[in-house]
Design a protein around this motif. Structure first.
Motif, PDB file in Angstrom:
ATOM      1  N   ASN A   1       0.823  -1.211   0.000  1.00 24.47           N
ATOM      2  CA  ASN A   1       0.000   0.000   0.000  1.00 24.47           C
ATOM      3  C   ASN A   1       0.858   1.262   0.000  1.00 24.47           C
ATOM      4  O   ASN A   1       0.520   2.255  -0.641  1.00 24.47           O
ATOM      5  CB  ASN A   1      -0.925  -0.022   1.218  1.00 24.47           C
TER       6      ASN A   1
ATOM      7  N   HIS B   1      -7.448   8.210  -1.844  1.00 28.03           N
ATOM      8  CA  HIS B   1      -7.131   9.565  -1.357  1.00 28.03           C
ATOM      9  C   HIS B   1      -7.536  10.638  -2.370  1.00 28.03           C
ATOM     10  O   HIS B   1      -6.718  11.480  -2.743  1.00 28.03           O
ATOM     11  CB  HIS B   1      -5.622   9.693  -1.097  1.00 28.03           C
TER      12      HIS B   1
ATOM     13  N   ASP C   1      -5.883   4.899   4.496  1.00 19.69           N
ATOM     14  CA  ASP C   1      -5.238   3.611   4.232  1.00 19.69           C
ATOM     15  C   ASP C   1      -5.558   2.591   5.324  1.00 19.69           C
ATOM     16  O   ASP C   1      -5.709   1.394   5.044  1.00 19.69           O
ATOM     17  CB  ASP C   1      -3.717   3.803   4.113  1.00 19.69           C
TER      18      ASP C   1
ATOM     19  N   ILE D   1      -4.210  10.973   5.170  1.00 20.62           N
ATOM     20  CA  ILE D   1      -3.899   9.922   4.196  1.00 20.62           C
ATOM     21  C   ILE D   1      -3.821   8.558   4.894  1.00 20.62           C
ATOM     22  O   ILE D   1      -4.395   7.570   4.438  1.00 20.62           O
ATOM     23  CB  ILE D   1      -2.572  10.257   3.460  1.00 20.62           C
TER      24      ILE D   1
ATOM     25  N   HIS E   1      -3.660   3.155  -6.227  1.00 22.65           N
ATOM     26  CA  HIS E   1      -4.764   3.302  -5.258  1.00 22.65           C
ATOM     27  C   HIS E   1      -4.986   4.763  -4.859  1.00 22.65           C
ATOM     28  O   HIS E   1      -6.018   5.096  -4.285  1.00 22.65           O
ATOM     29  CB  HIS E   1      -4.506   2.462  -4.002  1.00 22.65           C
TER      30      HIS E   1
HETATM   31 FE   LIG Z   1      -2.428   5.291   0.549  1.00 17.38          FE
END
Ligand SMILES: [Fe+2]
Ligand code: FES
Length: 338
Positions: A152, A163, A281, A277, A158
């Motif tokens: 990640n 985000h 995640d 952020i 992603h």
């Molecule tokens: Fe991320």
């Protein structure tokens, strides 16, 4: 036979291990009691008293020795029992009356422990202590394993969906990536990134020049993201993903930045952006772990996942007891879209 135990892992920040205090920690499922001895040296013992198995991390430190909370057996910095209150002066130390003691080291504000035979030093944080650099450190517990956390942290595809706005927005822009596996490390260099950086774009890259962006994975658990904009904007995000159990990872994120005259002013903004952020995640990785717990991993890939395939090849090698530095060097060029 290489194993995950043969690497250094962060167990605490130096400033949180105060003299006279014991911390309970877990690395790779192993319970640890961490404290400082009389000389201030960090000590890591198995968190289990050899007498009747109380937890040493619930005990007390006196003169740098650890006293078990149950019957008061006393352990020194080697994990050796040096006193048993019920025997008073009669007590004679026995060589085999000891709990496991693991090597520790202290570096860049972290205390590291190795549960096996360390094969390389801990990763040195980029620009640590250098003049002109500010840094912030964040710690989060992810409900997922190290491999998925690492993936990640160095995954561009992603960012637009997890985000949106903060980091990137989908623009169907072609990005070229050169990925390289070498000596247990993966390096990805990106080309033609210039303007898709969310809120910070104007500040970080006001000229709209091409950005120099490199992602790195260093076995077994470190990722380092580097952005270089103009001469006065330079940023590193280093994440150390520490395996607690198979479903739990403690991630230490160090952001080091050099924004010239804006350094001081930027601290709260960098902190707040990083928090936002990471919170996003944390959620997506917890969801992924729930599905993996139910259905296992049967992943599919596209060329944009090349970086992950290399990371997985390295971590799989270690899991099988092999040395990933023996894997053949490989370089792949990929174009993908964000
Ligand atoms: Fe991320
Ligand atoms: S269990 Fe630790 S002293 Fe008895």
């Amino acid at each position: 036979m290489m194993k995950f135990e043969d690497f250094w892992y962060v167990v605490a920040e130096s400033r949180n291990l105060k003299p006279g205090k014991v911390l309970a920690r877990q690395i790779l499922g192993q319970w640890l009691a961490i404290f400082r001895d009389q000389h201030g040296m960090a000590i890591a013992l198995e968190d289990r008293c050899v007498h009747r198995h109380s937890r040493l991390s619930c005990g007390l430190i006196k003169q740098g020795n650890l006293h078990c909370p149950y019957h008061g057996w006393i352990y020194d910095h080697r994990g050796q029992v040096i006193g048993v209150p019920a025997e008073d002066q009669q007590f004679k130390p026995r060589e085999n009356l000891r709990t496991k003691c693991y090597p520790t080291m202290e570096q860049e504000g972290f205390i590291y422990v190795c549960l096996g035979e360390p094969i390389q030093p801990p990763f040195a944080l980029p620009q640590y202590g250098k003049k002109g650099w500010q840094r912030i450190r964040l710690i989060h517990r992810f409900a997922n394993n190290v491999t998925n956390c690492v993936e990640n942290f160095i995954d561009i595809p992603h960012t637009a969906s997890v985000h949106p706005g903060i980091f990137r927005t989908a623009q169907r822009q072609a990005i070229k990536m050169i990925v390289d596996r070498h000596q247990g490390q993966v390096k990805a260099e990106y080309y033609n990134e210039n303007n898709n950086l969310g809120w910070w774009g104007k500040f970080l890259n006001s000229q709209g020049n091409e950005i120099s962006h490199t992602d790195r994975f260093i076995m077994p658990n470190v990722t380092s993201v580097e952005y270089k904009f103009s001469s006065q904007r330079h940023l590193f995000i280093t994440s150390q993903s520490v395996p607690i159990t198979e479903q739990s990872t403690l991630v230490y994120t160090d952001v080091a930045f050099n924004y010239g005259m804006w350094n001081f002013f930027a601290i709260p903004l960098v902190w707040w952006t990083a928090k936002r952020i990471i919170a996003q995640d944390l959620k997506i990785l917890a969801i992924q772990q729930e599905v993996i717990a139910k259905y296992g991993t049967n992943f599919n890939h596209t060329p944009a996942d090349t970086i992950h395939i290399f990371v997985e090849s390295i971590r799989t090698a270690i899991a099988k007891g092999e040395d990933p530095r023996q894997l053949p060097d490989k370089t792949v060029e990929v174009t993908f879209y964000v």
